[in-house]
Design an enzyme around this catalytic site. Sequence first.
Site, PDB file in Angstrom:
ATOM      1  N   LYS A 129      80.157  19.670 -33.932  1.00 54.48           N
ATOM      2  CA  LYS A 129      79.966  19.293 -32.535  1.00 54.48           C
ATOM      3  C   LYS A 129      79.890  20.522 -31.628  1.00 54.48           C
ATOM      4  O   LYS A 129      79.187  20.506 -30.611  1.00 54.48           O
ATOM      5  CB  LYS A 129      81.083  18.353 -32.081  1.00 54.48           C
ATOM      6  N   LYS A 145      74.771  -0.223 -35.108  1.00 53.02           N
ATOM      7  CA  LYS A 145      76.172  -0.619 -34.962  1.00 53.02           C
ATOM      8  C   LYS A 145      76.875   0.308 -33.979  1.00 53.02           C
ATOM      9  O   LYS A 145      76.335   1.334 -33.545  1.00 53.02           O
ATOM     10  CB  LYS A 145      76.891  -0.545 -36.315  1.00 53.02           C
ATOM     11  N   GLY A 146      78.088  -0.057 -33.619  1.00 54.23           N
ATOM     12  CA  GLY A 146      78.955   0.793 -32.815  1.00 54.23           C
ATOM     13  C   GLY A 146      78.371   1.184 -31.468  1.00 54.23           C
ATOM     14  O   GLY A 146      77.741   0.385 -30.775  1.00 54.23           O
ATOM     15  N   ARG A 152      69.032   3.903 -40.685  1.00 56.45           N
ATOM     16  CA  ARG A 152      68.615   4.263 -42.040  1.00 56.45           C
ATOM     17  C   ARG A 152      68.656   3.078 -42.989  1.00 56.45           C
ATOM     18  O   ARG A 152      67.963   3.051 -43.998  1.00 56.45           O
ATOM     19  CB  ARG A 152      69.474   5.407 -42.572  1.00 56.45           C
ATOM     20  N   ASN A 170      85.897   6.372 -37.591  1.00 62.12           N
ATOM     21  CA  ASN A 170      87.333   6.682 -37.639  1.00 62.12           C
ATOM     22  C   ASN A 170      88.151   5.489 -38.116  1.00 62.12           C
ATOM     23  O   ASN A 170      89.314   5.326 -37.726  1.00 62.12           O
ATOM     24  CB  ASN A 170      87.830   7.168 -36.267  1.00 62.12           C
ATOM     25  N   VAL A 177      86.605   6.360 -29.341  1.00 65.42           N
ATOM     26  CA  VAL A 177      86.147   4.983 -29.512  1.00 65.42           C
ATOM     27  C   VAL A 177      86.464   4.489 -30.920  1.00 65.42           C
ATOM     28  O   VAL A 177      86.299   5.220 -31.904  1.00 65.42           O
ATOM     29  CB  VAL A 177      84.625   4.896 -29.263  1.00 65.42           C
ATOM     30  N   VAL A 222      68.114  10.467 -40.202  1.00 66.45           N
ATOM     31  CA  VAL A 222      67.964  11.783 -39.574  1.00 66.45           C
ATOM     32  C   VAL A 222      68.020  12.930 -40.580  1.00 66.45           C
ATOM     33  O   VAL A 222      67.751  14.077 -40.221  1.00 66.45           O
ATOM     34  CB  VAL A 222      69.009  12.001 -38.461  1.00 66.45           C
ATOM     35  N   TYR A 239      83.790  18.354 -38.645  1.00 65.39           N
ATOM     36  CA  TYR A 239      83.315  17.563 -37.516  1.00 65.39           C
ATOM     37  C   TYR A 239      83.359  18.381 -36.232  1.00 65.39           C
ATOM     38  O   TYR A 239      82.376  18.430 -35.473  1.00 65.39           O
ATOM     39  CB  TYR A 239      84.164  16.307 -37.377  1.00 65.39           C
ATOM     40  N   ASN A 272      72.315   9.691 -31.291  1.00 68.27           N
ATOM     41  CA  ASN A 272      73.622   9.054 -31.426  1.00 68.27           C
ATOM     42  C   ASN A 272      74.181   9.122 -32.847  1.00 68.27           C
ATOM     43  O   ASN A 272      75.398   9.131 -33.038  1.00 68.27           O
ATOM     44  CB  ASN A 272      73.503   7.589 -30.988  1.00 68.27           C
TER      45      ASN A 272
END
Length: 240
Positions: free
Chosen positions: A167, A15-16, A37, A201, A196, A63, A163, A89
């Site tokens: 990152k 998705k996305g 997953r 979000n 995005v 992951v 988050y 990703n």
Amino acid sequence: MAADRKIALITGANKGIGFEAARRLGALGVVVLAGARDKGRGEAAVEQLRGEGADAHFLHLDVTSPSLIEQAARRIDERHGRLDILINNAGINIEWPSSRPSEVGVEQLRTTFETNVHGVAAVTNAVLPLLRRSAAGRIVNVSSEMGLPAWLDGSEMPAITAYSVSKAALNMLTLLYANELRSTPIKVNACSPGFVATDINDGFGERTAEEGAAIEVRLASVGADGPTGCFVTDEGIRPW
């Protein structure tokens, strides 16, 4: 399978932004291994990609699961013998819309790092031997400007602590991999798809998933003279 066709693994491809990256690479003739997953969602995504003409294959991959990561790497080896592109990703943000550092819990940090940092390292290490067999291996880590201290310094925007810290760690990990692999044909970069609108979000954002995927595909396709060890946006290379 023609030997000159590139083989790409994309995590979180059901998705996305991940799905749109898979769609774009598939349209370029790349063999797409769509990691997801959730089996049902992953298989549905691959069915859609195939309906659009892509040579896409579902790969069951969480992951945070060492056994599934090992299984996925083994299947790629058995079926393809190499890997040309890895797009890390998959990522999570469990704090949306905000979480100040004085309020963030250890479990939030631990859970976020498990996917956004540990998962990237685990998948990359598992398939790195396959990337070394490629004539031009590419690793793309999907990051965010929120992991750049210079970008956040003095900012009044709401904090998303776990988050952002994850990152920042991913950016450092990207640079360390790039340094280790500079003597090889493999190029390693981090990118920001921008703000995005995705599930991460709750659908808020200024860009579409298709727009966000463009930078992933561009870095996955860079030539021998392309960058490595860089943080890249649509506007170009940004300082760490």
